[in-house]
Write an enzyme that holds these catalytic residues in place. Structure first.
Site, PDB file in Angstrom:
ATOM      1  N   HIS A 289       0.760  -1.247   0.133  1.00  0.00           N
ATOM      2  CA  HIS A 289      -0.022   0.130  -0.153  1.00  0.00           C
ATOM      3  C   HIS A 289       0.755   1.295  -0.299  1.00  0.00           C
ATOM      4  CE1 HIS A 289      -3.904   2.273   1.155  1.00  0.00           C
ATOM      5  NE2 HIS A 289      -2.774   3.151   1.862  1.00  0.00           N
ATOM      6  N   GLU A 290       1.980   1.248   0.815  1.00  0.00           N
ATOM      7  CA  GLU A 290       2.713   2.587   1.035  1.00  0.00           C
ATOM      8  C   GLU A 290       3.342   2.700  -0.184  1.00  0.00           C
ATOM      9  OE1 GLU A 290       1.994   4.392   3.202  1.00  0.00           O
ATOM     10  OE2 GLU A 290       0.687   2.731   4.178  1.00  0.00           O
TER      11      GLU A 290
END
Length: 923
Positions: free
Chosen positions: A353-354
Site C-alpha cells: 500500500h505505502e
C-alpha cells in the site's frame, strides 16, 4: 481591531475588497498571491530535551502585489526579528513589521511595511518548537537500548502537520522542492530524510547531515527520522540484489562503500537494534513490489533510495513519505518464530500500500483533500494487484471483498456516510475523511471500473493519467478524462454516480415466468428508502459460470428474459444448475436481495459447493446486511447460515465469524433466553472446520488455513466451547513454562489468550496476571497487541474495568490502547462509564483525531437502545472537535439501527423454535 482584521486591512490596500473575500477571509485555503518553489530547511533537534530549533528559507514567486504573506504554522514559536523577504533582482531586504498568528486557522501572517515586489524572492523565518508526544508533527518516540530508555525524533505530517515543524504552505497543491539539513545530531544516531545524504560533517560527538534536494512534492510528504537503528539492505532487480545486516555504529561508513558496488534502487528496512532480521520479509516484498509497479504503470520509482523505518510510537499503520516510509512496528516487522500468518499478510499489505503511494499520492498528488480517494483508494487497490502477483496462493481477490468491499459497504450503508468526493471546508475536518469510504469504497469502485472497462484498457489509461500529471496535482475529473480517452466509453456518467453521491444500491431481483425483474434502490441500514440512483455494471449467471450476461443497469428497474439461459441444459429442473447469481464474484459495489424462490436455490447451491468462494461470501454478507436493515427476519438469516456448516474457506469463515459475533450481541439484548441455543448453533457451525484444521500446523498446509485456525478457535473460545477452552488453557500453561513450545503456535495464541480470559474473574485473577506477564516480557509488538486485544474479553465486569485501566497505563503505548477496547457484550456499560470518567485524559493524550474517533466508535457503536443515544449525545454536546463529529454521528446512528433491530427480533414468532432446532442439528 483584531489581528485577523488588521491583516485583512493591509491586504485590502493592495487588493480589491471582493478579491480579499474570495482568497482569504473565511476560506479553507491559503491565498495564492505567493507560490513556494523551494524550501531550505535547517533543523536542530535536541532529542534528549525534546525540543528543536529551526530556520527555513523559502523561494517564493510573488505573483500579485501584496504587503503581507500568509502561510501555515502551528505550535511553533516564531522569532519576529528573523523574518525577512529579499527579492532576487535587488539587494533590498524587507523586514516584517508585524508577525502574528491566527491560531484557530493555524495561519501565520507576516505584515510588511511596503508592497513586496513581484517575481522570485526568498522568505526567511527562524523558529523553535517542542518534540511533542502526540504522534503528529515533529514528535518523540521512545525505545529501550541496553536497558536504558531513549528518545527518537520522528515526523508525521499528513494531513496538515508539517506546519508544526516549520512554517510552510501546508496544502497539497503547493508542491515545491525541499532541501533538508539536520544539525547537531549525536554522531551515534542515524539521521534519515527523504533523499540520500550528500555529506556528514563531524564536530566532536555531534554531526551535521546534508541531504540531496528532493523533486517537487507536497509538504505532507517531507520527513525526517533520528534515532538508534539497525538496518537490512537490498537493491532492486536492475542492480545486484545483495542483502547486508549492519548495526548502527558503522553504518555511515559502510554504506558509502557499498553504494559503489551496486546499481538499482537501494532499499533498506530500519528497526531497533537487534531486530534487523525481522525486516527481511518486508524488504523482499518491497523490492519485488517496486519492480511490479514500475512495469504495471510504465514509470520507474523516481528516487535513488527507499528507506522503510519501524517506529515504536506511530498513530496510523504507516506513512508514505517520499523515499522515507514510516511504519508501526507491527506493520513492518515479521518474526518467523513468534508472528502469525495474519501478521505476515498484514506486513505485505501495508508495504504494498505505502509503495503504491510513491506513484499515487507522491508522484501525482490530489489537488485538495476532497479527492483523497485518488491517493488512498488507488493505493489500496494497487496493493492487492501486487499481493496477487507475489502471493497467488493467498487468493487475495476473494479476501478483497471480505476486507475491503464488505467494510466499505458497512459504513456506506449509514445515512451519515459521505461521498467519495467529499467537500472539505477546513483543515480541521480532514482527519475524519481518512475512513473506509476513501480507502475501501474507493478501492472497490476502482475494481468495479477495471472489470467493466477491461484490464488492458484500464492499465493503459492509468499509465496515461500518471504520466500526464506526474510531479503535479490531479482531481477526480482528470482520472475520468484519462479513462474516457483510453477506453472509449462514457466513463464520466458512470463514475459520477459512484463518486459524487454517498451510499450504494440494493438490487432486488424476482423471477417470473423465466423473466428476471430487477429493481435498484438505495440501501440504508435504517430501513429507510433513499433516493440515490446509480449506473450499475451488472453481471449475472444461471446455473453455471459459463452462462453469464453483462449489462449496464441504468434505470430504476428492468426486466431480462433468461429463457435461453435456462433451456440450454434443462437447468430449471436440475437443483444443482437452477440457481441464479447476480453480481458475479462480487465485483460490483452493491447488495443483492433475492426473492424467496431464488434464495432457496442459492442455499442449495451453497450447501453443495456449486458456487465460487467469493459468491458464497457475498451472499452471506448481503443476507446479514439485509437482515440488519430489517428486510429479512433473523429466523431466515439463521436458517440460511446453516448452509455453511461444512465451510472450509478462510474468507467465508472470517465473514461468518464476524456475523455470529454481531448476531450474538443483538440476540443477547432482544431474546436473552435464547442465548444458550444461539451459542450451541454457532459452535455447530464451526466445529467441522475446527476438526479439519486441528490445533497444530500441518505440513504443506496453505497460508489461508493457517489464518483460519486462529480465527476458528478464537471464535469457539468466545462462544465458551468447553473442549476448546480446556485445550487452549492447557497449551497456554505449556507456553508459560516455555515461550518456544510448539504447542502454542503464533496462529493460535490469540485463541489461547481469549480462552484463558473466559475463566478469569475478580476472585480468580491468575489467568489475567499470567497474560500481563506475557505482555510485559514480550519484545515483539505483535505479541503485545495480541494480549491487549484479549484482556477485555472476560465476562467479568471488574476484570474488564481493570483491563481498560491497564490500556491507559504507562505500560501501554498510546497508539495501542485502542486494541484494549474490544470488550465482551457484558462489558459495554463498564466501557462507557470508563470512557466518560477518563475522557479528559483521553482527549489530552489522543490529540490525533484518528485515534480519538476509534475510542468513540469502539465504545459507543455496540449499544442498542434509544435511551443510550440521548445519553451519548448529552455527554458529547460540549466534548467534541471537528475531526470526530462525523464518527460520533455514525456511532449514534449505529446505536439507533441496533435498537430497531432488537425491537424487530423481539417480535419474531418462529425464532425460538428455529434456533432450538438449529442448535441440536448435527453436521
Amino acid at each position: 481591531m483584531s489581528l485577523f482584521k488588521k491583516c485583512l486591512h493591509c491586504f485590502q490596500k493592495s487588493r480589491t475588497p471582493s478579491r480579499t473575500e474570495s482568497h482569504f477571509k473565511g476560506q479553507p485555503r491559503l491565498p495564492k498571491f505567493a507560490v513556494p518553489k523551494r524550501y531550505d530547511i535547517h533543523l536542530t533537534p535536541d532529542v534528549a530535551a525534546c525540543k528543536f530549533v529551526g530556520s527555513v528559507s523559502i523561494d517564493l514567486d510573488i505573483v500579485a502585489d501584496t504587503r503581507f504573506l500568509v502561510l501555515n504554522a502551528a505550535e511553533l514559536s516564531i522569532n519576529p526579528g528573523s523574518v525577512s523577504f529579499s527579492n532576487l533582482t535587488s539587494s533590498k531586504v524587507f523586514k516584517a513589521s508585524k508577525v502574528g498568528m491566527v491560531e484557530a486557522d493555524e495561519i501565520l501572517v507576516l505584515d510588511f511595511a511596503e508592497t513586496l515586489p513581484k517575481g522570485m524572492g526568498v522568505l526567511a523565518i527562524g523558529f523553535n518548537g517542542i518534540l511533542n508526544d502526540k504522534m503528529k508533527g515533529f514528535y518523540r518516540s521512545t525505545y529501550e537500548h541496553n536497558g536504558e530508555k531513549k528518545n527518537m525524533a520522528v515526523t508525521q505530517f499528513e494531513p496538515v502537520y508539517a506546519r508544526q515543524c516549520f512554517p510552510c504552505w501546508d496544502e497539497a497543491a503547493f508542491k515545491a522542492k525541499f532541501k533538508m539539513t539536520l544539525l547537531d545530531v549525536p554522531s551515534e544516531l542515524v539521521a534519515l530524510s527523504n533523499m540520500p545524504v550528500i555529506e556528514e560533517k563531524l564536530h566532536g560527538h555531534l554531526k551535521t547531515v546534508y541531504y540531496q534536494q528532493s523533486p517537487v512534492m507536497s509538504t505532507y510528504l517531507v520527513a525526517a527520522v533520528i534515532g538508534l537503528f539497525d538496518y537490512i539492505e537490498a537493491h532492486t532487480s536492475d542492480g545486484i540484489n545483495h542483502c547486508l545486516l549492519m548495526t548502527v555504529q558503522p553504518c555511515f561508513l559502510l554504506s558509502f562503500t557499498y553504494l559503489y558496488l551496486c546499481t538499482g534502487i537501494k532499499v533498506r528496512v530500519y528497526c531497533q537494534v537487534g531486530k534487523a532480521n525481522q525486516g527481511k520479509f518486508a524488504l523482499g516484498v518491497a523490492v519485488q513490489t517496486l519492480g511490479f509497479y514500475k512495469d504495471y504503470l510504465d514509470i520507474p520509482y523516481p528516487l535513488p533510495k527507499l528507506d522503510m523505518v519501524a517506529i515504536p510510537d506511530f498513530a496510523a499503520g504507516a506513512m508514505e513519505n517520499y523515499g522515507l516510509v514510516t511504519y508501526r512496528e507491527t506493520a513492518l516487522l515479521y518474526d518467523d518464530q513468534h508472528s502469525a500468518a495474519a501478521n505476515k499478510q498484514r506486513v505485505a499489505t501495508v508495504v504494498a500500500h505505502e509503495l503504491a503511494h510513491q506513484w499515487f499520492g507522491n508522484l501525482v498528488t490530489m489537488e485538495w483533500w476532497t479527492d483523497l480517494w485518488l491517493n488512498e483508494g488507488f493505493a489500496t487497490w494497487m496493493s492487492y494487484l501486487a499481493k496477487d502477483k507475489l502471493f497467488p496462493e493467498w487468493k487475495i481477490w476473494t479476501q478483497f471483498f471480505d476486507q475491503e468491499s464488505s467494510e466499505g459497504l458497512r459504513l456506506d450503508g449509514l445515512a451519515e456516510s459521505h461521498p467519495i468526493e467529499v467537500e472539505v471546508n477546513h483543515a480541521s475536518e480532514i482527519d475524519e475523511i481518512f475512513d473506509m469510504i476513501s480507502y475501501k469504497k474507493g478501492a472497490s469502485i476502482i475494481r468495479m471500473l477495471r472489470d467493466y472497462l477491461g484490464g488492458q484498457n484500464f492499465q493503459k489509461s492509468l499509465a496515461t493519467y500518471i504520466k500526464r500529471h506526474e510531479l503535479s496535482n490531479a482531481r477526480t475529473e482528470d482520472l475520468r478524462a484519462a479513462l474516457q480517452e483510453g477506453c472509449g466509453v462514457p466513463v464520466n456518467k458512470i463514475m459520477n454516480s459512484w463518486t459524487k453521491q454517498k451510499g450504494y444500491p440494493v438490487v432486488s431481483v424476482k423471477m417470473k415466468k423465466q423473466t428476471l425483474e430487477i429493481e435498484q434502490s438505495q440501501f440504508l441500514y435504517s430501513g429507510s428508502r433513499g433516493d440515490g440512483h446509480w449506473i450499475i455494471p451488472m453481471t449475472f449467471c444461471c446455473g453455471e459460470y459459463t452462462s453469464r450476461k453483462s449489462f449496464l443497469l441504468e434505470k430504476k428497474s428492468e426486466t431480462h428474459n433468461i429463457k435461453d439461459f435456462l433451456s440450454d441444459t434443462n437447468k430449471s429442473s436440475d437443483p444443482a444448475h437452477s440457481w441464479i447469481k447476480l453480481n458475479v464474484e462480487q465485483i460490483g459495489f452493491f447488495r443483492v436481495k433475492y426473492d424467496e424462490g431464488l434464495a432457496a436455490k442459492l442455499r442449495y447451491a451453497i450447501e453443495n459447493k456449486n458456487l465460487s468462494v467469493t459468491d458464497r461470501l457475498g451472499i452471506l454478507d448481503d443476507s446479514f446486511a439485509i437482515c440488519m436493515a430489517r428486510q429479512m427476519s433473523l429466523t431466515s438469516l439463521l436458517t440460511f447460515m446453516d448452509a455453511y456448516r461444512e465451510e472450509l474457506e478462510h474468507t467465508v469463515l472470517s465473514n461468518l465469524i464476524k456475523i455470529t459475533d454481531k448476531v450474538g450481541r443483538v440476540v443477547a439484548d432482544a431474546r436473552p433466553e435464547l442465548m444458550n441455543y444461539i451459542k450451541q448453533f454457532f459452535i455447530g457451525l464451526f466445529l467441522y472446520s475446527a476438526e479439519k484444521l486441528g490445533w497444530d500446523p500441518k505440513q504443506g498446509e496453505s497460508h489461508l488455513d493457517a489464518m483460519s485456525r486462529g480465527d476458528i478457535f478464537t471464535a469457539l473460545a468466545m462462544l465458551g466451547h468447553k473442549e476448546t477452552l480446556n485445550e487452549a488453557t492447557s497449551r497456554f500453561h505449556a507456553f508459560l513454562d516455555n515461550r518456544n513450545t510448539p504447542l502454542l503456535h503464533p496462529d493460535i495464541r490469540k485463541a489461547a489468550y481469549v480462552a484463558v480470559m473466559q475463566k478469569v474473574s475478580s476472585s480468580n485473577k491468575a489467568g489475567y496476571e499470567s497474560l500481563l506477564r506475557v505482555y510485559r516480557e514480550a519484545d515483539l509488538s505483535q505479541e503485545k497487541t495480541r494480549v491487549l486485544g484479549s484482556l477485555t474479553s472476560s465476562p467479568d465486569q471488574g476484570i474488564i474495568l481493570e483491563a481498560l485501566n491497564f490500556a491507559l497505563s504507562s505500560e501501554v503505548r498510546s497508539q495501542d490502547a485502542v486494541f484494549g477496547l474490544a470488550v465482551s457484550k457484558e462489558g459495554r456499560e463498564v466501557a462507557w462509564k470508563w470512557l466518560k470518567d477518563n475522557w479528559d485524559r483521553i482527549w489530552a493524550t489522543y490529540g490525533n483525531g484518528h485515534l480519538l474517533t476509534r475510542f468513540v466508535s469502539s465504545v459507543v457503536s455496540p449499544f442498542a437502545s434509544t435511551e443510550k443515544v440521548k445519553e451519548v449525545k448529552q455527554f458529547f454536546a460540549n466534548r467534541t472537535k471537528p475531526s470526530m463529529n462525523r464518527t460520533l454521528k455514525q456511532s449514534i446512528e449505529q446505536v439507533r439501527i441496533n435498537a430497531k433491530w432488537v425491537q424487530n427480533i423481539g417480535k419474531e414468532k418462529d425464532l425460538a423454535e428455529t434456533v432450538k432446532k438449529l442448535a441440536i442439528r448435527k453436521n
